[in-house]
Enzyme design. Structure first.
Site, PDB file in Angstrom:
ATOM      1  N   TRP B 357      44.052  28.933  46.168  1.00  0.00           N
ATOM      2  CA  TRP B 357      43.062  28.431  47.111  1.00  0.00           C
ATOM      3  C   TRP B 357      42.773  26.954  46.871  1.00  0.00           C
ATOM      4  O   TRP B 357      42.174  26.285  47.699  1.00  0.00           O
ATOM      5  CB  TRP B 357      41.782  29.276  47.103  1.00  0.00           C
ATOM      6  CG  TRP B 357      40.917  29.139  45.864  1.00  0.00           C
ATOM      7  CD1 TRP B 357      41.230  29.537  44.612  1.00  0.00           C
ATOM      8  CD2 TRP B 357      39.588  28.574  45.787  1.00  0.00           C
ATOM      9  NE1 TRP B 357      40.189  29.262  43.747  1.00  0.00           N
ATOM     10  CE2 TRP B 357      39.170  28.672  44.440  1.00  0.00           C
ATOM     11  CE3 TRP B 357      38.722  28.005  46.713  1.00  0.00           C
ATOM     12  CZ2 TRP B 357      37.920  28.223  43.996  1.00  0.00           C
ATOM     13  CZ3 TRP B 357      37.472  27.562  46.260  1.00  0.00           C
ATOM     14  CH2 TRP B 357      37.088  27.663  44.924  1.00  0.00           C
ATOM     15  N   ASP B 358      43.237  26.445  45.738  1.00  0.00           N
ATOM     16  CA  ASP B 358      43.144  25.018  45.448  1.00  0.00           C
ATOM     17  C   ASP B 358      43.652  24.192  46.627  1.00  0.00           C
ATOM     18  O   ASP B 358      43.131  23.119  46.930  1.00  0.00           O
ATOM     19  CB  ASP B 358      44.025  24.655  44.247  1.00  0.00           C
ATOM     20  CG  ASP B 358      43.725  25.458  43.007  1.00  0.00           C
ATOM     21  OD1 ASP B 358      43.187  26.567  43.130  1.00  0.00           O
ATOM     22  OD2 ASP B 358      44.062  24.981  41.917  1.00  0.00           O
ATOM     23  N   GLU B 488      34.949  32.117  37.380  1.00  0.00           N
ATOM     24  CA  GLU B 488      35.724  33.236  36.829  1.00  0.00           C
ATOM     25  C   GLU B 488      35.214  33.696  35.470  1.00  0.00           C
ATOM     26  O   GLU B 488      35.813  34.575  34.861  1.00  0.00           O
ATOM     27  CB  GLU B 488      37.203  32.842  36.742  1.00  0.00           C
ATOM     28  CG  GLU B 488      37.849  32.707  38.109  1.00  0.00           C
ATOM     29  CD  GLU B 488      39.272  32.148  38.041  1.00  0.00           C
ATOM     30  OE1 GLU B 488      39.545  31.368  37.106  1.00  0.00           O
ATOM     31  OE2 GLU B 488      40.084  32.479  38.919  1.00  0.00           O
ATOM     32  N   LYS B 600      31.910  28.662  34.626  1.00  0.00           N
ATOM     33  CA  LYS B 600      33.172  27.938  34.459  1.00  0.00           C
ATOM     34  C   LYS B 600      33.287  26.815  35.475  1.00  0.00           C
ATOM     35  O   LYS B 600      33.661  25.695  35.151  1.00  0.00           O
ATOM     36  CB  LYS B 600      34.333  28.911  34.634  1.00  0.00           C
ATOM     37  CG  LYS B 600      35.703  28.310  34.436  1.00  0.00           C
ATOM     38  CD  LYS B 600      36.785  29.349  34.759  1.00  0.00           C
ATOM     39  CE  LYS B 600      38.175  28.789  34.581  1.00  0.00           C
ATOM     40  NZ  LYS B 600      39.198  29.683  35.159  1.00  0.00           N
ATOM     41  N   GLN B 601      33.035  27.144  36.708  1.00  0.00           N
ATOM     42  CA  GLN B 601      33.099  26.123  37.743  1.00  0.00           C
ATOM     43  C   GLN B 601      32.089  26.474  38.811  1.00  0.00           C
ATOM     44  O   GLN B 601      31.658  27.617  38.923  1.00  0.00           O
ATOM     45  CB  GLN B 601      34.495  26.010  38.344  1.00  0.00           C
ATOM     46  CG  GLN B 601      34.843  27.065  39.395  1.00  0.00           C
ATOM     47  CD  GLN B 601      36.267  26.904  39.920  1.00  0.00           C
ATOM     48  OE1 GLN B 601      37.198  27.449  39.369  1.00  0.00           O
ATOM     49  NE2 GLN B 601      36.425  26.144  40.983  1.00  0.00           N
TER      50      GLN B 601
END
Lengths: 773, 773
Positions: B357-358, B488, B600-601
């Site tokens: 999906w990046d 994640e 994480k993000q």
């Protein structure tokens, strides 16, 4: 599911050879003696589909999937049940053509597992492509009396020809696992050699250096007279073989005996292995097949004397329970404290490692009641010896101060499983290990065990729980996040009631044991405190957790909640499922399973089983009524727990259905997976279904309680309980309960809550109580 | 983290040879041309630690871990980025001794990545163990102009000896992946052959039958005069080589040119491959090195002309952004619609498969603004072509009626990742793919895309969301259970706000697009409806979900809740973490990470970025202030999103810190993992941090908006935007914003909310607005 095998109270019988069922039958007809065991592979060459498996307790392979998604904290390896040296092989040639049941006409095929005597038998007539016909009768066993000994009698009769029959027995160490990565071989050659009438092969595992030496000696008779003929020997890197060519005339019968010794570096010095096996081979040859066979029959007589369950009027159920008891004692005899009970025993490769929480939750009750106390104690000590590794394991995950997390799967105390949702999160296993100590003491009254070992284990586990709960500022309660309960169809859930409850129970029980040991033996208590650096102040947090723990429930439904959000799921019943969807784990994606309300095995119900005295019957009933219809019982460990509670609640039909499902799970291959091996640990659940379920047996503070019911389908049933050295036989029929003390001192026990005594000289008889569903 | 490489606005420079950094430098100095690329491995033999990697876009290997825990629904394989034929190799011998930088004295070593010109250069002096000294100057590139062409110039000067120097160029197809199971080889021999001055090797992948043919031709000069000498050729199963031995006197300089063609069955018929490469080799030899080099410089000039970002007064930041733009264009040029942007591009093996999906969430905005619209459109069409596979993928998981779940990782549209918590649950990727269509139309105004392809994708994704929400009877709201959000470090959570929100947004946007297409082109709309069997009634459930969806929030804190139970976690800030604990994913067990509050993000923050217009600034601020201090940014995709919002909120210092972290992530090896390859997709985030962050660029209904700020550390910055065929240059300094239309028609745009027009003949100048933190 169809009934393929014959019904017989003492035997498993397969009539006719079906190559498509060969792998399944290889599992079902497996034999073992606690030390080693094997699948029912054929002695002679077989080119059809087969899973070759010969396993030795305690010998495993630390394997690793080299490429994959690794998570921090995963163990370095997972342990593989290791297929080891094939010592059963005997190639047969008829006039130069090799016998292979996949390549000839087979008739009159019968395979029998004689559970009374511990023998695997086979007979058949084979017509070779050449038209030559032979009749074969084979019998094999691994000796319960002599753990390193296996013996085979292999008879060949020439039915319609004159010519030659050749026997080529061999020992082959070059074996593989089906679950190997890229056909990797796990064994290295060490040495091999021939001796008169036989030979030896020593191999070692490529990792951990387990050495195994297997040797054979053979003898041959023709029409009951010994033959002394020359053999051709061959010796290659990991295999030795010898060929005996015999002239036969039509009607001649040849009887071949093969004796094997399988010894390993677990029990012998490496350098002594070869000579040890050589000596044993000579011994066993001189003892002879008939004597070995008689020993086997006698040993099994003794086992059955203490453990048999008899069911009158239902041979199917009778066969089922005996199969389970038989397989359990083939897998674990309790004599070697380093061994444990693998979920597949000696019957297949699946499930790396040998020890799961199955041992404590399911197998322990069986051995507690059918074997002397030392056997159960050995199972507890096994975990005590692993305590330092369990503390290390917890440290790897970030726990401190002597907290212990026992591994999900282990061979030597180290974790050897790597699915994060199980390895790191299915922590309720720690609770079962604590509960086993409690259970043992309830049965045996042996509180000394706490002083010796138990308290250390309990403190370490309680420390883990204390750290694993965290205080939620939002809720102002203690919560337990990110766990997987016994129902593995939910992963990484929050506030799984079962896990939180058994966590709390452990801390409460530990505090009680601390007080007991402190009171009974202050010196020993101080010793333990010093050793594990325990201070009373630690328990302040434990108490705070017990005071302010969050245990999910639903007030409207009046039920315990399996976990947070469980009622957000679409609520369905297993009766809504189409047959084609079952089992879910073979037909639904993992995703769909996780999101559904369906339960793999009892979770709340498992807790109600362990802690039934903490709840009134109506609470248990409401929860059972809610959860059982959502339970697919796709773990072999599930039905028995439900059967026990169903009996308690008077759901007799349900209890019987669930019983049948465990009892004949493997014989009738309910889940279409018996080809992978048997469900050994859940077999103890079958026994529990009868003894704890139908007979309502409980042990409370060292005393036995019974509240028997009788399934409508049965005329009567009876079982044995070995209790504090006394052997009780309990028989239940439509009219009465009879408790007979067959050996040892008189035993006090409760029947339907009334106290009685069963004396050796006077059987106790009480009218049966009718319980309606 | 320390600064190892030199600061230079247009170059990456390594001074001095450090074998311990070789793998890292091999990554950082990688070169590529969108079609193929490679790590900066040495041409000559190197016995030190190295990760050999030469990759061809679209060529992969469907691998499988043979032993492991398989879940129903997992794909059959995962795709491996495949190390392919080594065409760069040139062995060098000096008086019979092989040059190997691990085995000789190296001095004056400089490695340079010339980003302006697209060249990898190296120079050094090597003293052989014999004392012979040579000076080497090497230059290599893969041609942007000719996608199948690579060229090397390798100069050797004899510094202190007379004797011989031998060049042995080769092409070697017998290469391996480091991440292979059990050293498995993925390539099979097809054919090989020699041609004058060179040779060819054809290999094929063992699975999927990708054929690759690589050929070389060489030429040699001594002191600027062409040498025509005999070569010794060798030809083995997958390798061809030729040896040129040249006599030298002290001071002589040899200049060796190697030309390579690498072609594959992706672009040529298999049977034509060999002759195609042969022809191309002759062509390229006649074109010659200098011409190829000039083409390369020209092509990069053109790329930089449209995409360069200039930062005045901060060479470190300047180098960072150019490195990122350079690597993006080396990885993906948009010319081949079958290709996509792998997270590691052509720089390493990690992360099987190429498309995440990046691409939609990070790379698309970059290409939307710096390349012609067709490039972004190709990225959308890539997913459109995969729609049937996405529907199949959803069906495997139990979804029906044309619902699509795009894979987490893919090469050809099939899922090729197997961690259940990602594969099955990180479904927000579906949302990003829908959002990309929206984003594309916002930038380009190209609503035709909906008619052609977009609407089908949107309907299929909305169908998925509609089925993935379920109605909770308990809550009387729609919930979404069992998902993994962008963060994640949480798995299998319930009601992840981001996923639920983007799911709802997709359905709402799809309904709007349905109405638009229906209105604009009723016939085409009917065609689509017929094709995908869409009926308006379907949207009733969509609307019901939108009306009654549960989106978690916390009223007390006034924040959106990342997921249910998030506030049950122990709340900590990243500032509480010890340096030794970072990054968490290398120092904490997975279990601990999952249970912690650390992110994480961006997860909620990612949603606020996508949908900033849906929230007032104070809501964004409260959430940013809550979540950013809990975010460890251990995904390379995290800092840029936070940098953009920090800029918006006026947190200029924070924005700058976060910018630096992305910009120089790989050059300075923040996460100590650059040796595995570069973080290609997150490089687009660096560009976004400047253009969307500092310059506040947004596209709304086809129009550009800017709200620039200037980091204190910079004097000025400028960047290019290619917008509807016009090329804008935006420059921001302390005093003013200048927007210049360098090419194409005048462009209307908004600066700080005011409408302006930038015409080709008249630059637009607006005073800069000071925004204080």
């Amino acid at each position: 599911m169809e009934q393929y095998l014959e019904i017989d109270p003492w035997k498993i019988v397969e009539e006719g050879f079906d190559p498509n069922r060969q792998r399944s039958s290889e599992s079902i007809f497996s034999i073992g003696n606690g030390h080693m065991g094997q699948r029912a592979n054929f002695e002679e060459h077989y080119s059809g589909s087969t899973l070759q498996g010969s396993y030795i307790g305690g010998i495993y392979y630390p394997d690793k999937t080299k490429v994959g998604w690794w998570k921090n904290g995963y163990p370095e390896y997972f342990a593989k049940v290791l297929n080891s040296v094939n010592w059963i092989g005997i190639e047969i040639e008829v006039n130069g053509h090799r016998l292979d049941l996949a390549e000839c006409e087979v008739s009159d095929f019968t395979r029998t597992l004689d559970m009374k005597q511990g023998l695997l038998k086979r007979s058949f007539v084979a017509e070779m492509p050449t038209g030559d016909k032979i009749e074969v009768q084979a019998c094999r066993f691994v000796s319960m009396e002599r753990p390193e000994v296996g013996a085979i009698e292999y008879k060949v009769k020439a039915l319609n020809f004159d010519g030659t029959v050749t026997f080529t027995p061999y020992v082959n160490g070059e074996v593989t696992n089906e679950d190997a990565n890229y056909d990797e071989i796990f064994w290295d050659e060490v040495e091999q050699g021939l001796v008169p009438g036989g030979g030896l092969v020593t191999t070692k595992t490529k990792k951990l250096d387990f050495y195994v030496c297997a040797g054979m000696k053979c003898s041959l008779q023709k029409n009951d007279s010994a033959l002394d003929i020359e053999s051709d020997s061959e010796c290659s890197s990991m295999k030795i073989s010898q060929s005996y060519e015999v002239s036969v005339s039509e009607g001649d019968e040849l009887c071949f005996h093969k004796y094997a010794i399988v010894a390993s570096s677990l029990n012998h010095e490496r350098k002594r292995l070869h000579s040890h096996v050589k000596e044993q081979l000579s011994d066993v040859l001189s003892v002879g097949y008939q004597t070995l066979l008689q020993e086997q029959v006698d040993r099994w007589d003794t086992i059955w004397d203490g453990s048999d369950v008899q069911i009158e009027g239902d041979d199917e159920a009778q066969q089922g329970i005996r199969f389970n008891i038989f397989q359990l004692y083939q897998t674990y005899t309790g004599e070697d404290e380093r061994l444990n009970i693998g979920p597949k025993g000696f019957t297949g490769e699946k499930y790396g490692g040998c020890t799961y929480w199955d041992t404590e939750a399911y197998c322990l009750p069986f051995y507690l009641n059918t074997a002397r106390d030392e056997v159960a104690r050995n199972l507890l000590l096994y975990r005590y010896r692993h305590l330092p590794k369990a503390i290390e394991n917890a440290e790897k995950l970030g726990f401190t101060d002597g907290a212990a997390l026992y591994p999900m799967v282990t061979m030597n105390g180290e974790e050897c499983h790597n699915e994060w949702e199980i390895t790191f999160e299915e922590i309720h296993r720690n609770g079962a290990i604590a509960y086993a100590i409690y259970n043992y003491i309830q049965h045996t009254g042996d509180t000394d065990y706490l002083h010796e070992a138990g308290l250390e284990v309990l403190i370490a586990i309680s420390r883990f729980w204390s750290q694993r709960f965290n205080f939620s500022e939002k809720r102002q309660q203690y919560v337990m996040l990110g766990v997987t309960g016994p129902n593995e169809y939910e992963n990484n859930i929050n506030n799984n009631w079962y896990t939180s409850y058994i966590g709390c129970w452990t801390m409460r029980y530990t505090m009680q044991c601390i007080e007991n040991v402190r009171g009974e033996s202050p010196d020993r208590f101080k010793e333990i405190c010093d050793k594990v650096e325990f201070e009373d102040a630690e328990t302040e947090r434990w108490k705070d957790i017990l005071d302010r723990v969050y245990l999910p429930e639903d007030e409207n439904l009046g039920i315990i909640l399996q976990q947070d959000n469980y009622l957000d799921k679409v609520q369905r019943s297993t009766s809504d499922l189409d047959k084609s969807e079952r089992p879910l784990n073979q037909n639904w994606s993992w995703d769909r399973i996780l999101r559904s309300c369906f339960i793999k095995q009892g979770d709340v119900v498992q807790g109600l089983y362990f802690f039934e005295d903490h709840f009134d019957e109506e609470t248990i009933r409401r929860n059972f009524d809610f959860y059982e219809p959502r339970t697919v019982h796709e773990s072999s460990l599930s039905p028995c727990i439900h059967a026990i509670l169903a009996s308690k609640l008077g759901y007799n039909d349900k209890a019987y259905q669930l019983y049948l499902r465990t009892a004949r799970l493997d014989i009738d291959d309910y889940n279409q997976e018996v080809h992978q091996g048997l469900h050994i640990t859940s077999m103890a659940g079958t026994w529990m279904s009868i003894v704890e379920g139908f007979a309502g047996k409980r042990a409370k503070e060292g005393t036995l309680h019974f509240a028997p019911t009788l399934p409508d389908q049965w005329d009567a049933y009876s079982f044995k309980i070995l209790h504090k050295g006394s052997l009780l036989k309990v028989r239940v029929d439509t009219d009465e309960i009879e408790v007979q003390c067959e050996r040892g001192d008189a035993v006090e026990c409760y029947l339907y809550g009334e106290k009685y005594k069963a004396s050796p000289d006077q059987p106790l008889t009480v009218p049966a109580k009718a319980v309606s569903a």
